[in-house]
Scaffold this motif. Sequence first.
Motif, PDB file in Angstrom:
ATOM      1  N   GLN A  31      40.835  35.784  46.552  1.00  0.00           N
ATOM      2  CA  GLN A  31      40.732  35.525  45.773  1.00  0.00           C
ATOM      3  C   GLN A  31      40.143  36.093  44.718  1.00  0.00           C
ATOM      4  N   ALA A  32      39.514  36.857  44.724  1.00  0.00           N
ATOM      5  CA  ALA A  32      39.044  38.084  43.737  1.00  0.00           C
ATOM      6  C   ALA A  32      40.739  38.966  42.943  1.00  0.00           C
ATOM      7  N   ALA A  33      41.411  38.960  43.842  1.00  0.00           N
ATOM      8  CA  ALA A  33      43.076  39.120  43.443  1.00  0.00           C
ATOM      9  C   ALA A  33      44.040  38.085  42.203  1.00  0.00           C
ATOM     10  N   THR A  34      43.469  36.861  43.030  1.00  0.00           N
ATOM     11  CA  THR A  34      44.450  35.760  42.159  1.00  0.00           C
ATOM     12  C   THR A  34      43.428  35.396  40.686  1.00  0.00           C
ATOM     13  N   LEU A  35      42.127  35.753  41.062  1.00  0.00           N
ATOM     14  CA  LEU A  35      41.500  35.606  39.833  1.00  0.00           C
ATOM     15  C   LEU A  35      41.348  37.320  38.845  1.00  0.00           C
ATOM     16  N   ALA A  36      41.959  37.704  39.156  1.00  0.00           N
ATOM     17  CA  ALA A  36      42.740  38.836  38.298  1.00  0.00           C
ATOM     18  C   ALA A  36      43.662  38.924  37.530  1.00  0.00           C
ATOM     19  N   ARG A  37      44.806  37.964  38.748  1.00  0.00           N
ATOM     20  CA  ARG A  37      46.046  38.815  38.237  1.00  0.00           C
ATOM     21  C   ARG A  37      45.704  36.897  36.897  1.00  0.00           C
ATOM     22  N   ARG A  38      44.637  36.393  37.068  1.00  0.00           N
ATOM     23  CA  ARG A  38      45.109  35.320  36.323  1.00  0.00           C
ATOM     24  C   ARG A  38      44.365  35.734  34.924  1.00  0.00           C
ATOM     25  N   GLU A  39      43.432  36.746  34.681  1.00  0.00           N
ATOM     26  CA  GLU A  39      42.907  37.565  33.597  1.00  0.00           C
ATOM     27  C   GLU A  39      43.311  37.966  33.172  1.00  0.00           C
TER      28      GLU A  39
END
Length: 92
Positions: A31-39
């Motif tokens: 989830q953290a990686a997904t958020l980082a990619r979105r950002e």
Amino acid sequence: MKKTDLEKNKGLKIAHDMKHAAAVRGGGVGQAATLARREQRKLDQQAGLVPFACKLEGKLAARLQELAKEHPGGMNGLVAEVLEKGLAGMTA
């Protein structure tokens, strides 16, 4: 419904539940990686960057990768610089 269909559905339900449980358990890292990619995508869009993919010969790709190691902008900066110089030479 046949008995075999019922058993098949039970098996599918169990498999789905196991996948869901695994995703919930390990969700913190993913989830953290997904958020980082979105950002990162948002930042790229704000900067006017557009994803651009193409196919290159292996030798050329390897050469670009070697040059990108030393380039301050990495692969993105190197390719942008090379394209700008190349396109400037074509229009002149």
